[in-house]
Design an enzyme around this catalytic site. Structure first.
Site, PDB file in Angstrom:
ATOM      1  N   GLN A   1       0.851  -1.193   0.000  1.00 30.10           N
ATOM      2  CA  GLN A   1       0.000   0.000   0.000  1.00 30.10           C
ATOM      3  C   GLN A   1       0.883   1.237   0.000  1.00 30.10           C
ATOM      4  OE1 GLN A   1      -3.135   1.395   0.275  1.00 30.10           O
ATOM      5  NE2 GLN A   1      -2.413   3.368   1.036  1.00 30.10           N
ATOM      6  N   THR A   2       0.564   2.205  -0.850  1.00 32.64           N
ATOM      7  CA  THR A   2       1.340   3.439  -0.841  1.00 32.64           C
ATOM      8  C   THR A   2       0.496   4.613  -1.330  1.00 32.64           C
ATOM      9  OG1 THR A   2       3.290   4.558  -1.765  1.00 32.64           O
ATOM     10  CG2 THR A   2       2.284   2.843  -3.116  1.00 32.64           C
ATOM     11  N   ARG A   3       0.768   5.790  -0.777  1.00 25.01           N
ATOM     12  CA  ARG A   3       0.170   7.025  -1.270  1.00 25.01           C
ATOM     13  C   ARG A   3       1.265   8.055  -1.540  1.00 25.01           C
ATOM     14  NH1 ARG A   3       0.466   9.299   4.031  1.00 25.01           N
ATOM     15  NH2 ARG A   3       0.337  11.400   3.201  1.00 25.01           N
TER      16      ARG A   3
ATOM     17  N   HIS B   1      10.669   4.955  -2.804  1.00 25.27           N
ATOM     18  CA  HIS B   1      12.098   5.238  -2.872  1.00 25.27           C
ATOM     19  C   HIS B   1      12.883   3.958  -2.615  1.00 25.27           C
ATOM     20  CE1 HIS B   1      11.981   5.281   1.514  1.00 25.27           C
ATOM     21  NE2 HIS B   1      11.091   6.247   1.487  1.00 25.27           N
TER      22      HIS B   1
ATOM     23  N   HIS C   1      11.920   1.537   0.192  1.00 25.91           N
ATOM     24  CA  HIS C   1      10.674   0.815  -0.072  1.00 25.91           C
ATOM     25  C   HIS C   1      10.920  -0.379  -0.989  1.00 25.91           C
ATOM     26  CE1 HIS C   1       8.377   4.794   0.783  1.00 25.91           C
ATOM     27  NE2 HIS C   1       8.362   4.025   1.860  1.00 25.91           N
TER      28      HIS C   1
ATOM     29  N   ARG D   1       5.049   1.135  10.597  1.00 26.61           N
ATOM     30  CA  ARG D   1       4.816   1.593  11.975  1.00 26.61           C
ATOM     31  C   ARG D   1       3.820   2.745  12.034  1.00 26.61           C
ATOM     32  NH1 ARG D   1      10.794   4.282  12.745  1.00 26.61           N
ATOM     33  NH2 ARG D   1      10.460   6.061  11.366  1.00 26.61           N
ATOM     34  N   ASP D   2       3.751   3.549  10.976  1.00 26.28           N
ATOM     35  CA  ASP D   2       2.820   4.686  10.942  1.00 26.28           C
ATOM     36  C   ASP D   2       1.841   4.542   9.775  1.00 26.28           C
ATOM     37  OD1 ASP D   2       3.879   6.066  13.153  1.00 26.28           O
ATOM     38  OD2 ASP D   2       5.519   6.816  11.912  1.00 26.28           O
ATOM     39  N   HIS D   3       1.384   3.326   9.568  1.00 25.58           N
ATOM     40  CA  HIS D   3       0.534   3.026   8.413  1.00 25.58           C
ATOM     41  C   HIS D   3      -0.735   3.883   8.422  1.00 25.58           C
ATOM     42  CE1 HIS D   3      -0.593   0.145   5.182  1.00 25.58           C
ATOM     43  NE2 HIS D   3      -1.823   0.550   5.505  1.00 25.58           N
ATOM     44  N   ALA D   4      -0.956   4.629   7.352  1.00 25.23           N
ATOM     45  CA  ALA D   4      -2.164   5.442   7.178  1.00 25.23           C
ATOM     46  C   ALA D   4      -2.392   6.368   8.369  1.00 25.23           C
ATOM     47  CB  ALA D   4      -3.386   4.568   6.918  1.00 25.23           C
TER      48      ALA D   4
END
Length: 309
Positions: free
Chosen positions: A211-213, A217, A220, A306-309
C-alpha cells in the site's frame, strides 16, 4: 510502508509483512444488461444524488467487490457497530464506516413511497440504483472520536467528518449500472476479480500487497524485496489513487514513478495496479481495512509500517 514519511535507511524502518487469509467469494453488485435497461427506464422518475469525489471512490469499490462483504452503503446498525466495535451487525470484522452522506434539503425531499435513489457522477451519468433502507442523522463528533480517536480538525479525516460531510446518512443495497469513468491509466485500473484472474493465469499463489500514497524510494524497494523473499511470494504494488492526504504528490506523478520502479524487479515477479481508494488516515483501523481490501483482491500478505495510514 510508511505513509507520509520518508525513511533514510532500512534500520529506521519497522515494517512487517503480515499474512492475510485469501479472499472468499466476491460481492459483485453490477447488474446484467436486462436489469440495467429496466433501471435506466425506472430512474427517470426517481430522485437523484450527485456523488462527491469521496462517495465516487466508495461506490466504485462497493460495486466491484473490493469492499466485500458489503452490499451497499451501511445502515444504522452496521454503522454504529462498526464505529464502536469494528464489526458489522452480523459480527463480521469491518473497521471503517462506509456511508452515503446527503444534505438536509435532499433528505427532506425524500418520501416514504420513494425509497429508490439514482446515484450519478458529476456529469449526470447514472452509476447505480440505491434501494434506501434507512435514513438517520448521526452523531458525527462521536464517529470522529471512535474512528480516529480524536476530534481535532487538524486531522484530515476528522475535518472531513465534522466540516465537509453532510448531516444525514442513507443506507441501503446497491445495484450497479456502470463503472465510474476513468480517463487515465486505464490498463492499470484492475478490479479485484480481474486481479484474481491475472494471479491465477500467472500461477501466483502467494502475493504480498504494498500500500502506498507516496512515491516509492530505495528503502521501499528493498522492503518489498525482503518481504517477498521471506514470504516466497510475488508482489502487488497497489497505490491509492483516490483521495489521500492534503499536500500529497498527485497520483499522475506517482504512477509514473511506480512504472519506473517496476522495472527494478525481476520480470514476472511484480505487478502494478491502481486502487481508487478514498483514504481516511485512520491509523490501525485503516491498516485492517487495507488488509481486507487486499484480501478481496487475492493477496495473501501485506506490508504494514509503523505509521501506516
Amino acid at each position: 510502508m510508511h505513509d507520509g514519511e520518508t525513511v533514510d535507511s532500512l534500520e529506521r524502518t519497522s515494517a512487517a509483512h503480515l499474512p492475510i487469509a485469501h479472499g472468499g467469494e466476491l460481492v459483485d453488485l453490477y447488474v446484467g444488461p436486462e436489469r440495467r435497461a429496466e433501471i435506466k427506464t425506472e430512474s427517470k422518475g426517481l430522485p437523484s444524488w450527485d456523488l462527491t469525489a469521496r462517495q465516487l471512490c466508495d461506490l466504485e469499490l462497493l460495486l466491484n467487490g473490493a469492499f466485500s462483504p458489503l452490499g451497499g452503503f451501511m445502515t444504522k446498525a452496521d454503522y454504529e457497530r462498526v464505529c464502536s466495535e469494528m464489526r458489522l451487525a452480523s459480527g463480521i470484522l469491518w473497521p471503517i464506516p462506509i456511508t452515503l452522506d446527503v444534505s438536509e434539503d435532499f433528505a427532506k425531499s425524500l418520501t416514504a413511497g420513494r425509497s429508490k435513489i439514482a446515484l450519478r457522477d458529476p456529469e449526470g451519468v447514472m452509476l447505480a440504483l440505491l434501494h434506501m433502507e434507512e435514513m438517520w442523522k448521526p452523531d458525527r463528533r462521536e464517529e470522529a472520536q471512535t474512528v480516529f480517536n480524536t476530534i481535532s480538525p487538524l486531522h484530515p479525516g476528522v475535518d472531513h467528518v465534522l466540516n465537509k460531510s453532510n448531516q444525514w446518512y442513507i443506507g441501503g443495497r446497491l445495484e450497479g449500472v456502470q463503472r465510474p469513468s476513468s480517463y487515465d491509466f486505464k490498463t492499470l485500473r484492475l478490479s479485484p476479480s480481474e486481479l484474481r484472474q491475472q494471479f491465477a493465469r500467472q500461477g501466483w499463489r502467494r502475493i504480498v500487497a504494498f500500500q502506498t500514497r507516496n512515491p516509492m524510494h530505495r528503502a521501499h524497494v528493498e522492503l518489498t524485496f525482503r518481504a517477498c523473499k521471506q514470504a516466497e511470494a510475488s508482489l502487488l504494488i497497489h497505490p491509492a489513487v483516490g483521495l489521500t492526504k492534503p499536500g500529497d504528490v498527485d497520483y499522475f506523478t506517482r504512477v509514473r514513478c511506480y512504472q519506473v520502479v517496476l522495472t527494478k524487479y525481476p520480470r514476472g515477479t511484480a505487478k502494478l495496479s491502481l486502487l481508487p481508494l478514498a483514504m481516511r488516515m485512520a491509523g490501525p483501523r485503516e491498516a485492517i481495512w487495507h488488509a481486507l481490501i487486499r484480501k478481496n483482491c487475492g493477496c495473501s500478505h501485506m506490508i504494514i509500517g509503523r505509521d501506516h495510514a
